[in-house]
Scaffold this motif. Structure first.
Motif, PDB file in Angstrom:
ATOM      1  N   GLY A   1      43.786 -30.411 -27.752  1.00  0.00           N
ATOM      2  CA  GLY A   1      44.251 -29.456 -28.756  1.00  0.00           C
ATOM      3  C   GLY A   1      44.628 -28.109 -28.142  1.00  0.00           C
ATOM      4  O   GLY A   1      45.646 -27.512 -28.495  1.00  0.00           O
TER       5      GLY A   1
ATOM      6  N   ALA B   1      39.157 -34.221 -26.612  1.00  0.00           N
ATOM      7  CA  ALA B   1      39.979 -33.953 -27.793  1.00  0.00           C
ATOM      8  C   ALA B   1      40.244 -32.456 -27.939  1.00  0.00           C
ATOM      9  O   ALA B   1      41.365 -32.038 -28.238  1.00  0.00           O
ATOM     10  CB  ALA B   1      39.304 -34.500 -29.044  1.00  0.00           C
TER      11      ALA B   1
ATOM     12  N   SER C   1      49.208 -29.761 -35.588  1.00  0.00           N
ATOM     13  CA  SER C   1      48.401 -30.884 -35.098  1.00  0.00           C
ATOM     14  C   SER C   1      47.391 -30.411 -34.051  1.00  0.00           C
ATOM     15  O   SER C   1      46.257 -30.918 -34.015  1.00  0.00           O
ATOM     16  CB  SER C   1      49.292 -31.989 -34.538  1.00  0.00           C
ATOM     17  OG  SER C   1      50.045 -31.506 -33.444  1.00  0.00           O
TER      18      SER C   1
ATOM     19  N   SER D   1      37.645 -31.618 -34.301  1.00  0.00           N
ATOM     20  CA  SER D   1      36.680 -31.973 -33.258  1.00  0.00           C
ATOM     21  C   SER D   1      35.436 -31.099 -33.354  1.00  0.00           C
ATOM     22  O   SER D   1      34.322 -31.563 -33.094  1.00  0.00           O
ATOM     23  CB  SER D   1      37.315 -31.860 -31.868  1.00  0.00           C
ATOM     24  OG  SER D   1      37.608 -30.516 -31.550  1.00  0.00           O
TER      25      SER D   1
ATOM     26  N   LEU E   1      43.394 -30.723 -34.572  1.00  0.00           N
ATOM     27  CA  LEU E   1      42.572 -31.407 -33.582  1.00  0.00           C
ATOM     28  C   LEU E   1      41.396 -30.541 -33.135  1.00  0.00           C
ATOM     29  O   LEU E   1      40.268 -31.031 -33.008  1.00  0.00           O
ATOM     30  CB  LEU E   1      43.430 -31.805 -32.381  1.00  0.00           C
ATOM     31  CG  LEU E   1      42.805 -32.735 -31.356  1.00  0.00           C
ATOM     32  CD1 LEU E   1      42.379 -34.035 -32.021  1.00  0.00           C
ATOM     33  CD2 LEU E   1      43.782 -33.010 -30.245  1.00  0.00           C
TER      34      LEU E   1
END
Length: 183
Positions: free
Chosen positions: A91, A87, A126, A134, A130
């Motif tokens: 990002g 993740a 976004s 995370s 992220l």
């Protein structure tokens, strides 16, 4: 001006010597792990003993920011750790793609925050969301998972330890036979 710099430097050294800490604890441990040997049930696995002796500290918060999934790897939750790693890499790749698009169009960050470049703005926000989420998930959920595993191990062996201590208090002799063979 030179006196001011010297005073500032001396003050910085004095504060640095007073602090003397690379890590600090909000909830410090009250035992010395290197001296006191804990009571361990005889069938405890080494992995379980390692999990029991681990603790999430403030410095792990920084390590988790640098190494994605660090706290989950420390809690031996490998699959979730790799999920967090993926993740966070997603990002970072979104930010890299956003930077590439901005460089190609000749824009800077202030330009995409306006309302004209909606796709770039969505990608930027976004990707940042992220990365930050995370990190927070790794820190909060990893600490929870480690504590949950420690509780399960303690529960698993506490009953056995209590039964052993009850059986040792009887002071009765048990007949047994022992054979040794030496070469």
């Amino acid at each position: 001006m030179a006196k001011r710099n010297i005073i500032f430097t001396l003050l910085l050294f004095i504060i640095g010597n007073i602090a003397e800490a690379q890590d600090f604890d909000i909830y410090p441990r009250l035992k010395d792990d290197n001296i006191k040997m804990p009571k361990v049930y005889e069938n405890t696995l080494f992995d379980e003993y390692q999990i029991l002796s681990r603790d999430v500290r403030m410095m792990d918060m920084l390590y988790s920011a640098i190494v994605p999934g660090y706290v989950h790897f420390k809690a031996r939750d490998i699959a979730t750790g790799y999920g967090i790693l993926g993740a966070r890499l997603l990002g970072f790749s979104g930010l890299a793609l956003n930077y590439y698009n901005m460089d190609r169009k000749g824009l800077n960050v202030n330009d995409i925050l306006g309302s004209e470049h909606n796709t770039d703005k969505i990608l930027f926000y976004s990707s940042l969301t992220l990365i930050v989420s995370s990190y927070l998930f790794d820190w909060i959920h990893g600490k929870y998972r480690l504590e949950k595993k420690q509780e399960n191990i303690r529960y698993k062996y506490s009953i056995k330890l209590q039964m052993n201590s009850m059986s040792n208090n009887n002071n009765s002799l048990t007949p047994s036979l022992s054979l040794t063979y030496k070469f």
